[in-house]
Scaffold this motif. Structure first.
Motif, PDB file in Angstrom:
ATOM      1  N   THR A 146       0.833  -1.203   0.000  1.00  0.00           N
ATOM      2  CA  THR A 146       0.000   0.000   0.000  1.00  0.00           C
ATOM      3  C   THR A 146       0.869   1.255   0.000  1.00  0.00           C
ATOM      4  O   THR A 146       1.010   1.922  -1.022  1.00  0.00           O
ATOM      5  CB  THR A 146      -0.949   0.007   1.213  1.00  0.00           C
ATOM      6  OG1 THR A 146      -1.784  -1.159   1.179  1.00  0.00           O
ATOM      7  CG2 THR A 146      -1.858   1.245   1.189  1.00  0.00           C
ATOM      8  N   ASP A 189      -4.784  -2.572   0.900  1.00  0.00           N
ATOM      9  CA  ASP A 189      -4.694  -3.375  -0.325  1.00  0.00           C
ATOM     10  C   ASP A 189      -5.116  -4.826  -0.167  1.00  0.00           C
ATOM     11  O   ASP A 189      -5.351  -5.497  -1.170  1.00  0.00           O
ATOM     12  CB  ASP A 189      -3.260  -3.340  -0.873  1.00  0.00           C
ATOM     13  CG  ASP A 189      -2.304  -4.229  -0.097  1.00  0.00           C
ATOM     14  OD1 ASP A 189      -2.261  -4.128   1.153  1.00  0.00           O
ATOM     15  OD2 ASP A 189      -1.601  -5.047  -0.733  1.00  0.00           O
ATOM     16  N   TYR A 245      -9.695   4.249   0.718  1.00  0.00           N
ATOM     17  CA  TYR A 245      -9.008   4.143  -0.572  1.00  0.00           C
ATOM     18  C   TYR A 245      -8.322   2.790  -0.672  1.00  0.00           C
ATOM     19  O   TYR A 245      -7.715   2.316   0.289  1.00  0.00           O
ATOM     20  CB  TYR A 245      -7.922   5.212  -0.703  1.00  0.00           C
ATOM     21  CG  TYR A 245      -8.409   6.605  -0.993  1.00  0.00           C
ATOM     22  CD1 TYR A 245      -8.461   7.103  -2.299  1.00  0.00           C
ATOM     23  CD2 TYR A 245      -8.809   7.450   0.048  1.00  0.00           C
ATOM     24  CE1 TYR A 245      -8.881   8.391  -2.559  1.00  0.00           C
ATOM     25  CE2 TYR A 245      -9.239   8.743  -0.207  1.00  0.00           C
ATOM     26  CZ  TYR A 245      -9.279   9.203  -1.511  1.00  0.00           C
ATOM     27  OH  TYR A 245      -9.696  10.491  -1.767  1.00  0.00           O
ATOM     28  N   ALA A 246      -8.377   2.213  -1.865  1.00  0.00           N
ATOM     29  CA  ALA A 246      -7.530   1.069  -2.201  1.00  0.00           C
ATOM     30  C   ALA A 246      -6.501   1.529  -3.211  1.00  0.00           C
ATOM     31  O   ALA A 246      -6.788   2.389  -4.055  1.00  0.00           O
ATOM     32  CB  ALA A 246      -8.357  -0.061  -2.794  1.00  0.00           C
ATOM     33  N   ALA A 272      -4.367   0.654  -6.586  1.00  0.00           N
ATOM     34  CA  ALA A 272      -4.853  -0.040  -7.776  1.00  0.00           C
ATOM     35  C   ALA A 272      -4.426  -1.499  -7.836  1.00  0.00           C
ATOM     36  O   ALA A 272      -5.066  -2.314  -8.517  1.00  0.00           O
ATOM     37  CB  ALA A 272      -4.378   0.697  -9.027  1.00  0.00           C
ATOM     38  N   ALA A 322      -4.624  -3.607  -5.429  1.00  0.00           N
ATOM     39  CA  ALA A 322      -5.247  -4.279  -4.287  1.00  0.00           C
ATOM     40  C   ALA A 322      -5.974  -5.565  -4.681  1.00  0.00           C
ATOM     41  O   ALA A 322      -6.307  -5.801  -5.846  1.00  0.00           O
ATOM     42  CB  ALA A 322      -6.229  -3.325  -3.607  1.00  0.00           C
ATOM     43  N   LEU A 367     -10.832  -3.802  -3.622  1.00  0.00           N
ATOM     44  CA  LEU A 367     -11.248  -2.873  -4.675  1.00  0.00           C
ATOM     45  C   LEU A 367     -12.761  -2.708  -4.711  1.00  0.00           C
ATOM     46  O   LEU A 367     -13.276  -1.617  -4.985  1.00  0.00           O
ATOM     47  CB  LEU A 367     -10.736  -3.358  -6.033  1.00  0.00           C
ATOM     48  CG  LEU A 367      -9.217  -3.302  -6.233  1.00  0.00           C
ATOM     49  CD1 LEU A 367      -8.818  -4.045  -7.503  1.00  0.00           C
ATOM     50  CD2 LEU A 367      -8.736  -1.861  -6.302  1.00  0.00           C
ATOM     51  N   HIS A 389     -12.891   4.812  -2.940  1.00  0.00           N
ATOM     52  CA  HIS A 389     -12.067   5.331  -4.032  1.00  0.00           C
ATOM     53  C   HIS A 389     -10.895   4.400  -4.298  1.00  0.00           C
ATOM     54  O   HIS A 389     -10.475   3.654  -3.420  1.00  0.00           O
ATOM     55  CB  HIS A 389     -11.506   6.717  -3.678  1.00  0.00           C
ATOM     56  CG  HIS A 389     -12.535   7.698  -3.211  1.00  0.00           C
ATOM     57  ND1 HIS A 389     -13.408   8.338  -4.066  1.00  0.00           N
ATOM     58  CD2 HIS A 389     -12.825   8.146  -1.966  1.00  0.00           C
ATOM     59  CE1 HIS A 389     -14.200   9.147  -3.368  1.00  0.00           C
ATOM     60  NE2 HIS A 389     -13.859   9.041  -2.097  1.00  0.00           N
ATOM     61  N   VAL A 390     -10.343   4.492  -5.511  1.00  0.00           N
ATOM     62  CA  VAL A 390      -9.132   3.768  -5.887  1.00  0.00           C
ATOM     63  C   VAL A 390      -8.096   4.783  -6.343  1.00  0.00           C
ATOM     64  O   VAL A 390      -8.401   5.691  -7.126  1.00  0.00           O
ATOM     65  CB  VAL A 390      -9.397   2.749  -7.013  1.00  0.00           C
ATOM     66  CG1 VAL A 390      -8.099   2.053  -7.432  1.00  0.00           C
ATOM     67  CG2 VAL A 390     -10.431   1.721  -6.567  1.00  0.00           C
ATOM     68  N   THR A 391      -6.873   4.650  -5.832  1.00  0.00           N
ATOM     69  CA  THR A 391      -5.778   5.524  -6.221  1.00  0.00           C
ATOM     70  C   THR A 391      -4.727   4.726  -6.982  1.00  0.00           C
ATOM     71  O   THR A 391      -4.946   3.556  -7.311  1.00  0.00           O
ATOM     72  CB  THR A 391      -5.161   6.225  -4.985  1.00  0.00           C
ATOM     73  OG1 THR A 391      -4.146   7.143  -5.425  1.00  0.00           O
ATOM     74  CG2 THR A 391      -4.577   5.237  -3.997  1.00  0.00           C
ATOM     75  N   THR A 436      -1.125   2.712  -7.865  1.00  0.00           N
ATOM     76  CA  THR A 436      -0.512   1.557  -7.218  1.00  0.00           C
ATOM     77  C   THR A 436       0.488   2.000  -6.154  1.00  0.00           C
ATOM     78  O   THR A 436       0.874   3.164  -6.083  1.00  0.00           O
ATOM     79  CB  THR A 436       0.229   0.678  -8.233  1.00  0.00           C
ATOM     80  OG1 THR A 436       1.374   1.394  -8.716  1.00  0.00           O
ATOM     81  CG2 THR A 436      -0.672   0.293  -9.391  1.00  0.00           C
TER      82      THR A 436
END
Length: 265
Positions: free
Chosen positions: A17, A216, A231-232, A234, A236, A241, A246-248, A250
Motif C-alpha cells: 500500500t 490493499d 481508498y484502495a 490499484a 489491491a 477494490l 475510491h481507488v488511487t 498503485t
C-alpha cells in the motif's frame, strides 16, 4: 464551493500500500507523511507487520507516531521503539486452535509471533523479511500467549484457506490474510486493525468521519469499513477494490502520496 476540512487522522497499511514493492518508503511518500504531521493530523501505520519489522519504516518517518502492528494485536511507539499495548491470544485458545486445525486440515505448518520474538515449525517456509528463527514443535509454540498465530498451507490459496479456518475456529480467533500465498494470520477474537484504530481514535476524540484509510489486502477490510473515507491502491485484492470508496494509483506509483498531497495542500 467550500472545500471539506482535511482529515484529522490518516491510517495506512504498509506492505503493498504505502511501501513500494521493494519494501521502501519513497521520498515522495515520506514527504506526504510529513505533510500530515505538519497539519496537526494523526498519522497511524496499521499493519500486519510485527514490531521487529518496523525499524526501516520508523527511520523513514523520523521515529514519529504510533504503529498498530500484528493486525491490531500490538501498539508500537515509533519514537521509543517499544510496545505500549498488547491484545494476545491466550494459551488455552492457542492450544485449541492448533489442535482443531491440525485435525481437520492436512499439511499445515505453524508459526507464532510473540510480543518479542518469533518461532516456527521446521516445515514452515519462511518468507518476507524473516530469516531462520527459533524452530519449535507445536507444543512449545503454544506454551505462552502470542500476538499472532500463522498457518501456512503449501498448496491451498489464501482465500480458500481463510474460509476453512474461519469455519473451524472462527469462534475462537479472528482470521485474515495479507499474502498471495496460503498463509493465514490469526489474532485474538475480535482483534482487528479496525478495533485497534477505533480505540486509538476514540482516545483522541476523532470520529470515523474524520478519518481516511488506505489498504490493499483482506486484513485491511475492517479498517477500511471503519474509516469515513476509504481508498484502495490499484494493485489491491479484488475484495478490497470492491469495498472502498475510491481507488488511487498503485503502491509503486505512490498512490497513497497522490491522495495525501490533495488532502493537505
Amino acid at each position: 464551493m467550500q472545500s471539506l476540512p482535511a482529515p484529522r487522522l490518516v491510517a495506512t497499511d504498509l506492505d503493498g500500500t504505502a511501501l513500494r514493492t521493494d519494501g521502501t518508503v519513497s521520498p515522495r511518500t515520506a514527504a506526504a507523511f510529513a505533510k500530515v504531521e505538519e497539519s496537526g493530523a494523526a498519522l497511524v501505520f496499521v499493519t500486519g507487520r510485527p514490531p521487529r519489522w518496523m525499524g526501516g519504516v520508523a527511520g523513514a518517518v523520523r521515529h514519529h507516531g504510533l504503529a498498530i502492528c500484528a493486525n491490531g494485536a500490538l501498539i508500537y511507539d515509533l519514537h521509543t521503539e517499544r510496545i505500549v499495548e498488547s491484545h494476545l491470544i491466550t494459551v488455552d485458545v492457542l492450544e485449541e486452535v492448533v489442535a482443531q486445525l491440525r485435525a481437520n486440515v492436512s499439511d499445515l505448518a505453524f508459526s507464532v509471533e510473540y510480543e518479542a520474538g518469533f518461532a516456527h515449525e521446521s516445515d514452515f517456509l519462511l518468507g518476507g523479511l524473516d530469516k531462520a528463527r527459533r524452530t519449535a514443535h507445536a507444543g512449545s509454540l503454544t506454551a505462552r500467549p502470542c500476538a499472532k498465530l500463522l498457518a501456512l498451507h503449501p498448496g491451498m490459496g489464501a482465500d480458500e484457506l481463510q474460509a476453512m479456518v474461519h469455519e473451524l475456529v472462527g469462534h475462537l480467533v479472528t482470521a485474515t490474510h495479507s499474502s498471495r500465498r496460503g498463509l493465514i494470520e490469526m489474532s485474538a477474537q475480535g482483534v482487528t486493525k479496525a478495533s485497534a484504530l477505533a480505540a486509538l481514535a476514540g482516545r483522541h476524540e476523532i470520529k470515523p468521519a474524520q478519518a481516511v484509510a488506505f489498504g490493499d489486502m483482506p486484513n485491511d477490510l475492517p479498517m477500511l469499513s471503519w474509516a469515513g473515507t476509504s481508498y484502495a491502491v490499484a494493485n489491491a485484492h479484488p475484495d478490497v477494490l470492491a469495498a472502498v470508496d475510491h481507488v488511487t494509483g498503485t503502491n509503486d506509483d505512490d498512490g497513497v502520496a497522490q491522495v495525501i498531497e490533495k488532502l493537505y495542500r
